[in-house]
Design an enzyme around this catalytic site. Structure first.
Site, PDB file in Angstrom:
ATOM      1  N   HIS A 142      -0.761   4.766   0.068  1.00 45.62           N
ATOM      2  CA  HIS A 142       0.127   3.788   0.359  1.00 45.62           C
ATOM      3  C   HIS A 142      -0.013   2.759   1.396  1.00 45.62           C
ATOM      4  O   HIS A 142      -0.197   1.718   1.454  1.00 45.62           O
ATOM      5  CB  HIS A 142       1.531   4.099   0.234  1.00 45.62           C
ATOM      6  CG  HIS A 142       2.394   2.897   0.398  1.00 45.62           C
ATOM      7  ND1 HIS A 142       3.051   2.235  -0.624  1.00 45.62           N
ATOM      8  CD2 HIS A 142       2.977   2.480   1.455  1.00 45.62           C
ATOM      9  CE1 HIS A 142       3.952   1.372  -0.303  1.00 45.62           C
ATOM     10  NE2 HIS A 142       3.826   1.320   1.107  1.00 45.62           N
ATOM     11  N   GLU A 143      -0.104   3.535   2.677  1.00 39.61           N
ATOM     12  CA  GLU A 143      -0.186   2.718   4.067  1.00 39.61           C
ATOM     13  C   GLU A 143      -1.862   2.213   3.986  1.00 39.61           C
ATOM     14  O   GLU A 143      -1.826   1.187   4.521  1.00 39.61           O
ATOM     15  CB  GLU A 143      -0.153   3.636   5.171  1.00 39.61           C
ATOM     16  CG  GLU A 143       1.313   4.266   5.156  1.00 39.61           C
ATOM     17  CD  GLU A 143       2.378   2.962   5.107  1.00 39.61           C
ATOM     18  OE1 GLU A 143       2.158   1.792   5.598  1.00 39.61           O
ATOM     19  OE2 GLU A 143       3.636   3.263   4.787  1.00 39.61           O
ATOM     20  N   HIS A 146      -1.906  -0.998   2.261  1.00 36.95           N
ATOM     21  CA  HIS A 146      -1.311  -2.195   2.952  1.00 36.95           C
ATOM     22  C   HIS A 146      -2.470  -2.603   3.619  1.00 36.95           C
ATOM     23  O   HIS A 146      -2.757  -3.775   3.934  1.00 36.95           O
ATOM     24  CB  HIS A 146      -0.270  -1.690   3.990  1.00 36.95           C
ATOM     25  CG  HIS A 146       1.139  -1.956   3.363  1.00 36.95           C
ATOM     26  ND1 HIS A 146       1.692  -2.977   2.569  1.00 36.95           N
ATOM     27  CD2 HIS A 146       2.048  -0.667   3.531  1.00 36.95           C
ATOM     28  CE1 HIS A 146       2.894  -2.554   2.312  1.00 36.95           C
ATOM     29  NE2 HIS A 146       3.318  -1.346   2.675  1.00 36.95           N
ATOM     30  N   GLU A 219       4.964  -4.796  -1.362  1.00 38.70           N
ATOM     31  CA  GLU A 219       5.083  -3.317  -1.467  1.00 38.70           C
ATOM     32  C   GLU A 219       4.748  -2.669  -2.824  1.00 38.70           C
ATOM     33  O   GLU A 219       4.126  -1.680  -2.914  1.00 38.70           O
ATOM     34  CB  GLU A 219       6.649  -2.984  -1.195  1.00 38.70           C
ATOM     35  CG  GLU A 219       6.880  -1.612  -0.672  1.00 38.70           C
ATOM     36  CD  GLU A 219       6.183  -1.203   0.483  1.00 38.70           C
ATOM     37  OE1 GLU A 219       6.072  -0.357   1.020  1.00 38.70           O
ATOM     38  OE2 GLU A 219       5.913  -2.505   1.415  1.00 38.70           O
TER      39      GLU A 219
END
EC number: 3.4.24.-
Length: 290
Positions: A142-143, A146, A219
């Site tokens: 997930h990071e 980003h 997100e």
């Protein structure tokens, strides 16, 4: 004390860079109805703060969270963490970011950095202790999402645009109050400054709603990237684990909240100022994605 020093240093840098730029552009003074010069003036100051914060984001993140960078892994857990981030970064097509662990009981993680090839990914000690390897990998994915999506740069630019127009319209409002309502024709009086400050506060609150809306959209995209890189079931499992820990308060510096995987819980009107969508919505979006 350190927080105050960081605040003063950042603001000093903004003033110095903005003043030099304004002098070079010849718009260091705004008078009359020269809206073009006013817009340039506001843009310089509006973008200066957000861009400077972006460029020093890694340093500020390390200082504010106490993140310890893993340069040489000392345990098999740290070795696994580095190998996993390297694998995910390669799959996402970005350069290996710095990897760190910050001392916090709550489960959280964040990514920051001024570009996708010079980033930092950090996870909390609590997350490492309580999440399964697949769930940790999903959080890391997930990071990495980003970073690969350029979310730090995107939000910094959006914040710069928002800052510009908040300052621009606040000064137009202040000029209107001073000249039209208070009939002050001798220059900018006290009415201008009071009205401008009031307008900046109100417009700043409204502008935050726009920035947080963009943050929530990013997100969902990071969740999708995490699902692609680590598997949809693992990403859903990580979000479900976060949901099970929602009673644990989230302590994250305000400047990093938008990039942490866990943004806390807010209800009612506070939802407008959430940097993250509710976990239920994120889980449902992944389930519909399949």
């Amino acid at each position: 004390m350190m927080r105050i020093l960081l605040f003063l240093a950042t603001n000093l840098a903004v003033l110095v860079i903005a003043s030099i730029t304004l002098k070079l552009l010849g718009v260091d003074r705004f008078t009359g109805q020269n809206y073009g010069s006013l817009l340039v003036f506001c843009a310089v100051f509006g973008f200066a703060g957000s861009l400077i914060s972006l460029f020093i984001s890694k340093w500020m993140a390390k200082m504010s969270t106490g993140t310890q960078i893993i340069s040489q892994p000392r345990t098999r857990h740290e070795q696994w963490l580095l190998q996993t981030v390297e694998e995910l970064s390669r799959a996402a097509g970005i350069k290996m970011p710095e990897v760190g662990i910050f001392p916090a009981y709550e489960s959280n993680a964040f990514a920051t950095g001024w570009n996708k090839n010079d980033a930092l990914v950090a996870v909390s000690q609590g997350l490492l202790e309580r999440f399964s390897p697949d769930e940790v990998k999903a959080v890391l994915a997930h990071e990495i999402g980003h970073v690969a999506n350029g979310d730090m740069v995107t939000l910094a630019l959006i914040q710069g645009v928002v800052n510009t127009f908040v300052m621009f319209f606040a000064r137009i409002f202040g000029n209107f109050v001073d000249k039209v309502i208070l009939k002050n024709e001798e220059g900018q009086g006290i009415g201008f400054y009071v009205a401008t400050i009031f307008a900046e506060l109100v417009l700043g609150i409204l502008a935050s709603i726009i920035v947080m809306w963009f943050s929530r959209k990013r997100e969902f995209r990071a969740d999708e990237a995490g699902a692609r890189l680590a598997g949809t079931s693992a990403m859903i499992g990580a979000l479900q684990r976060l949901r099970s820990e929602q009673g644990v308060p989230v302590h994250m510096p305000e400047t990093l909240t938008a990039f942490g995987i866990n943004g806390g819980i807010k209800h009612g009107l506070k939802r407008l100022f959430m940097s993250h969508p509710p976990l239920e919505e994120r889980i449902e979006a992944l389930r519909q994605r399949g």
